[in-house]
Scaffold this motif. Structure first.
Motif, PDB file in Angstrom:
ATOM      1  N   ALA A 239       3.520   4.169  -2.137  1.00  0.00           N
ATOM      2  CA  ALA A 239       3.262   5.174  -3.176  1.00  0.00           C
ATOM      3  C   ALA A 239       2.914   4.527  -4.508  1.00  0.00           C
ATOM      4  O   ALA A 239       2.053   5.030  -5.253  1.00  0.00           O
ATOM      5  CB  ALA A 239       4.493   6.061  -3.336  1.00  0.00           C
ATOM      6  N   SER A 240       3.566   3.394  -4.827  1.00  0.00           N
ATOM      7  CA  SER A 240       3.293   2.748  -6.114  1.00  0.00           C
ATOM      8  C   SER A 240       1.878   2.188  -6.141  1.00  0.00           C
ATOM      9  O   SER A 240       1.126   2.399  -7.099  1.00  0.00           O
ATOM     10  CB  SER A 240       4.304   1.621  -6.369  1.00  0.00           C
ATOM     11  OG  SER A 240       5.614   2.124  -6.348  1.00  0.00           O
TER      12      SER A 240
ATOM     13  N   LYS B 239       5.721   7.134   8.020  1.00  0.00           N
ATOM     14  CA  LYS B 239       6.178   6.582   6.748  1.00  0.00           C
ATOM     15  C   LYS B 239       6.177   7.740   5.759  1.00  0.00           C
ATOM     16  O   LYS B 239       5.693   8.823   6.088  1.00  0.00           O
ATOM     17  CB  LYS B 239       5.186   5.531   6.235  1.00  0.00           C
ATOM     18  CG  LYS B 239       5.134   4.221   6.999  1.00  0.00           C
ATOM     19  CD  LYS B 239       4.140   3.302   6.299  1.00  0.00           C
ATOM     20  CE  LYS B 239       3.812   2.068   7.113  1.00  0.00           C
ATOM     21  NZ  LYS B 239       4.864   1.068   7.135  1.00  0.00           N
ATOM     22  N   ARG B 240       6.631   7.476   4.536  1.00  0.00           N
ATOM     23  CA  ARG B 240       6.596   8.541   3.525  1.00  0.00           C
ATOM     24  C   ARG B 240       5.147   9.016   3.353  1.00  0.00           C
ATOM     25  O   ARG B 240       4.239   8.200   3.179  1.00  0.00           O
ATOM     26  CB  ARG B 240       7.112   8.033   2.191  1.00  0.00           C
ATOM     27  CG  ARG B 240       7.157   9.102   1.113  1.00  0.00           C
ATOM     28  CD  ARG B 240       7.551   8.457  -0.191  1.00  0.00           C
ATOM     29  NE  ARG B 240       7.824   9.399  -1.247  1.00  0.00           N
ATOM     30  CZ  ARG B 240       6.909   9.875  -2.088  1.00  0.00           C
ATOM     31  NH1 ARG B 240       5.636   9.525  -1.949  1.00  0.00           N
ATOM     32  NH2 ARG B 240       7.251  10.687  -3.053  1.00  0.00           N
TER      33      ARG B 240
ATOM     34  N   SER C  30       0.134  -2.566   6.317  1.00  0.00           N
ATOM     35  CA  SER C  30      -0.017  -1.371   7.164  1.00  0.00           C
ATOM     36  C   SER C  30      -0.791  -0.320   6.382  1.00  0.00           C
ATOM     37  O   SER C  30      -0.566  -0.152   5.187  1.00  0.00           O
ATOM     38  CB  SER C  30       1.334  -0.747   7.504  1.00  0.00           C
ATOM     39  OG  SER C  30       2.321  -1.701   7.665  1.00  0.00           O
TER      40      SER C  30
ATOM     41  N   THR D 271       0.837  -1.212   0.000  1.00  0.00           N
ATOM     42  CA  THR D 271       0.000   0.000   0.000  1.00  0.00           C
ATOM     43  C   THR D 271       0.867   1.256   0.000  1.00  0.00           C
ATOM     44  O   THR D 271       0.478   2.283   0.543  1.00  0.00           O
ATOM     45  CB  THR D 271      -0.907   0.019   1.248  1.00  0.00           C
ATOM     46  OG1 THR D 271      -0.072  -0.155   2.409  1.00  0.00           O
ATOM     47  CG2 THR D 271      -1.956  -1.056   1.217  1.00  0.00           C
TER      48      THR D 271
ATOM     49  N   GLN E 279      -0.956   4.677  -6.560  1.00  0.00           N
ATOM     50  CA  GLN E 279      -1.230   5.166  -7.919  1.00  0.00           C
ATOM     51  C   GLN E 279      -1.808   4.064  -8.795  1.00  0.00           C
ATOM     52  O   GLN E 279      -2.682   4.317  -9.622  1.00  0.00           O
ATOM     53  CB  GLN E 279       0.070   5.683  -8.545  1.00  0.00           C
ATOM     54  CG  GLN E 279       0.597   6.918  -7.856  1.00  0.00           C
ATOM     55  CD  GLN E 279       1.895   7.408  -8.457  1.00  0.00           C
ATOM     56  OE1 GLN E 279       2.642   6.647  -9.077  1.00  0.00           O
ATOM     57  NE2 GLN E 279       2.179   8.680  -8.271  1.00  0.00           N
TER      58      GLN E 279
ATOM     59  N   TRP F  37      10.814   2.526   5.122  1.00  0.00           N
ATOM     60  CA  TRP F  37      11.990   2.023   4.382  1.00  0.00           C
ATOM     61  C   TRP F  37      13.221   2.890   4.597  1.00  0.00           C
ATOM     62  O   TRP F  37      14.280   2.630   4.045  1.00  0.00           O
ATOM     63  CB  TRP F  37      11.684   1.827   2.911  1.00  0.00           C
ATOM     64  CG  TRP F  37      11.171   2.993   2.098  1.00  0.00           C
ATOM     65  CD1 TRP F  37       9.873   3.247   1.778  1.00  0.00           C
ATOM     66  CD2 TRP F  37      11.943   4.022   1.447  1.00  0.00           C
ATOM     67  NE1 TRP F  37       9.777   4.367   0.979  1.00  0.00           N
ATOM     68  CE2 TRP F  37      11.042   4.865   0.768  1.00  0.00           C
ATOM     69  CE3 TRP F  37      13.300   4.321   1.388  1.00  0.00           C
ATOM     70  CZ2 TRP F  37      11.444   5.978   0.032  1.00  0.00           C
ATOM     71  CZ3 TRP F  37      13.710   5.433   0.659  1.00  0.00           C
ATOM     72  CH2 TRP F  37      12.788   6.246  -0.009  1.00  0.00           C
TER      73      TRP F  37
END
Ligand code: NAP
Length: 657
Positions: free
Chosen positions: A326-327, A447-448, A348, A324, A330, A613
């Motif tokens: 960023a990739s 997270k990001r 998560s 789940t 999108q 990460w």
């Protein structure tokens, strides 16, 4: 725009030969805070920086075109801009760079809040008022350029930026690129929906600002086309060797050169040597597959998002997406409704910001303004630069006295949590039962931070399911979860990220004392002075190296430019002083890493609840920079040779040039 003695010469655009009525039409679409800055340049009048013309501060990541001005003030600005442009078109002009105090006022008025003086130089480079390369200006460089030839690995943003500057300095170089085409991550990530979540006008080189971006947030194809354009325009294309992977590189102490072995697609191994070695392979370069039992048993098609096969069309198929990040965020909205059914396997939940500009196209009028109104594109970029600058950085500092640390880390972070939770509640109104699975149990930015490109809207669809059960194994038909349920699929997508902490991997890089980077760093603990130089590895400069990823704002393109400027400064010093080797001192490196770690200890990414990460197994943040953009800008502005061991080249033979 070019800087010249006594001012900036702005060529008159042929397109400005528009009639007053045509100009009125196009100006009606202008971004007023930006247009005001053009007006100050064009007229030299600072009254445009005073009420009633001062725009209000925008909220969140959304911008507002009219700056919140009254209709009367708006009319004044538009009329004055039209008159100034009509006057401007009759002749070429020379304008002065405004005085520093005026620049500070312009910047502050443009963004609707006070811009500190320390940002002025950095912002002037972003606007295009000054040259970022001034610190190493090639004109004054002496020395024999052919002796500092450079091998770059990777033809993505960083590698191309390095090559473009070397081309400018007339220093010989070659890029070795493992792929058959340039673009790096933007070539490799071909999954449906792939795009950037930094604004287009920011996510580009400061020295090559494109006025005709079709969208406010660029899609993969547009970014690739831009990089291709840059490579051609700056003449670096012919210096790229495609389809050639670097196997290893070893420092030859006697010759003070890197010996680099490469393998081409046909398997031929070649040896090259160069004075300087620049791995520019990025952090998100090697896809990471999970370690789930039975992955080889699956009968359907399986793909990692970063290795999306050209012929994989999910139309009408049952698709599982594992991950789940960023990739996935999108991909899922892009394939929902195309695939017969999509199941998202979530380990998560994520925080995701709404952004109405994500899918928005840039109108032809706005493209025209960006291309033709003097100073407009630079200030437009500055607005975005500021909105995406250091504002978030203070909100990522842990307040040790703040209660409920699992929710948030300080008052502003708590506000972010509430805002983002409200957004989720609104988007998930049709399926409120999803809310408990979607609200993270860690603070925002742990997270990001992601952007909601239609993620929650996709989750509430009938043909999309969110599965939060643990994956037990993969079998021939699909996925079995820990509760014993078998989920059947035609396609399995691993949106499981990258080996981000294994920097410069898998190539083997051997330094002065015979140790490799891998021996020094292990699998996940890379360090480098300023993210660029490593003790024991002379003349090695990494781009997008350890602790240079951005987690609070800015764009990695900006960071790449700063690193490239630093390297160019070093190359110039090597040429000017006839140095054959420079190697960062161990104590300088150690002190830098200590400061990085201390700064990270106070930041959200080290928060015990944050699993991301960025951090390695020992809890150290390896990928991200802890610095404000302005601090890194200042640290990397010019190299300090006192921080390096230097080795002078043996005296040139009498007949050498
Ligand atoms: P990512 O952020 O690392 O996400 C990987 C996802 O896979 C996470 O949800 C992770 O779960 C899950 N996962 C990993 N191993 C798993 C396993 N064994 N079982 C179940 N789930 C597993 O990767 P990404 O989405 O590719 O993004 C990586 C980075 O690339 C981004 O953070 C961003 O910097 C960049 N990127 C940017 C854009 C953009 O500009 N829009 C787009 C794509 C990527 P956990 O969270 O539980 O670990």
């Amino acid at each position: 725009m070019s800087e010249a003695a006594g001012g900036i010469v702005t060529p008159v655009s042929a397109a400005l030969a528009a009639s007053a009525a045509e100009l009125d039409d196009v100006l009606a679409r202008a971004h007023i805070p930006t247009l005001l800055m053009s007006l100050v340049h064009l007229t030299g009048e600072t009254r445009w920086l005073e009420p009633p013309y001062t725009p209000q501060r925008p909220r969140g990541s959304q911008d507002h075109d009219d700056g919140g001005l009254s209709p009367e003030a708006l009319e004044d600005v538009l009329r004055a801009a039209r008159d100034a442009l009509l006057g401007w078109r009759t002749e070429g002009r020379r304008t002065s760079v405004p005085a520093r105090e005026v620049l500070v006022r312009m910047m502050s008025v443009c963004v609707g809040e006070s811009v500190a003086d320390e940002y002025v130089e950095m912002a002037c480079e972003e606007i295009g008022l000054t040259d970022r390369d001034a610190t190493w200006s090639p004109r004054r460089t002496v020395g024999r350029r052919e002796e500092v030839e450079v091998l770059i690995v990777g033809a993505g943003f960083s590698g191309l930026c390095m090559a473009i500057k070397l081309e400018r300095a007339r220093i010989p170089y070659r890029i070795l690129e493992k792929n058959p085409e340039l673009g790096g991550t933007w070539l490799e990530n071909a999954y449906p929906g792939c795009a950037v979540d930094s604004p287009s006008h920011l996510y580009q080189f400061s020295f090559e600002q494109q006025a005709d971006w079709p969208r406010y947030y660029s899609r993969r194809a547009d970014i690739r086309a831009y990089l291709e354009h840059c490579a051609r325009k700056y003449g670096v294309l012919e210096n790229i060797t495609f389809g050639t992977a670097v196997l290893d590189a070893a420092w030859d102490e006697e010759d003070a050169r890197w010996v680099v072995r490469t393998r081409a697609g046909d398997g031929v191994v070649e040896e090259l040597t160069a004075r300087v070695f620049v791995p520019a392979v990025g952090q998100l370069n090697r896809p990471a597959l999970p370690d789930i039992p039975g992955m080889d048993d699956f009968d359907g098609r399986a793909a990692h998002t970063a290795l999306w096969p050209d012929d994989l069309d999910v139309a009408g198929l049952r698709v599982a997406v594992i991950g789940t990040g960023a990739s996935a965020m999108q991909l899922v909205p892009a394939i929902a409704g195309v695939a017969a059914h999509v199941t998202v396997f979530q380990r998560s939940p994520q925080w995701a910001v709404p952004n109405a500009d994500l899918g928005r196209e840039v109108s032809p009028e706005v493209q025209w303004l960006l291309a033709n109104v003097p100073f407009y594109s630079g200030w437009f970029r500055f607005r975005q630069f500021w909105l995406w600058n250091d504002n978030v950085w203070p909100t990522l500092q842990i307040d040790p006295d703040w209660p409920d640390q699992h929710r948030s880390i300080n008052p502003q972070n708590e506000q972010h949590r509430r805002f983002l939770t409200r957004h989720m509640q609104e988007r998930l109104a049709a399926a409120p039962e999803l809310l408990e699975h979607c609200v993270p149990d860690y603070p925002p930015y742990g997270k990001r931070m992601l952007m909601d490109a239609g993620w929650y809207d996709a989750l509430v669809r009938d043909d999309v399911a969110l599965e939060t059960g643990t994956i037990e194994r993969i079998n021939a038909g699909g996925v079995r979860t820990a509760d014993g349920t078998d989920h059947a699929f035609d396609v399995l997508v691993y949106a499981t990220g990258f080996h981000a902490r294994r920097l410069i991997w898998p190539m083997e890089v051997r330094g002065r004392e015979g140790r490799t980077l891998r021996e020094l760093w292990g699998d996940d603990d890379a360090t480098a002075h300023l993210g660029i130089t490593v003790p024991g590895f002379p003349n090695l400069f990494t781009l997008y190296g350890p602790n240079t990823n951005l987690g609070h704002g800015g764009s990695v393109v900006f960071h790449a430019e700063l690193q490239v400027r630093y390297v160019m400064g070093m190359l110039r010093a090597m040429l000017d002083r006839d140095l054959e080797a420079v190697e960062v001192r161990q104590d300088v490196h150690d002190d830098y890493v200590r400061r990085v770690d201390e700064a990270h200890d106070r930041m959200i990414w080290s928060h015990e609840g944050a699993k991301n990460w960025y951090r390695n197994a020992a809890g150290r943040v390896v990928t991200n920079s802890p610095w404000r953009l302005v601090d890194y800008w200042s640290m990397t502005r010019r190299p300090d040779l006192a921080e390096y061991h230097v080795r002078t080249a043996p005296a040139a033979a009498p007949d050498a040039g």
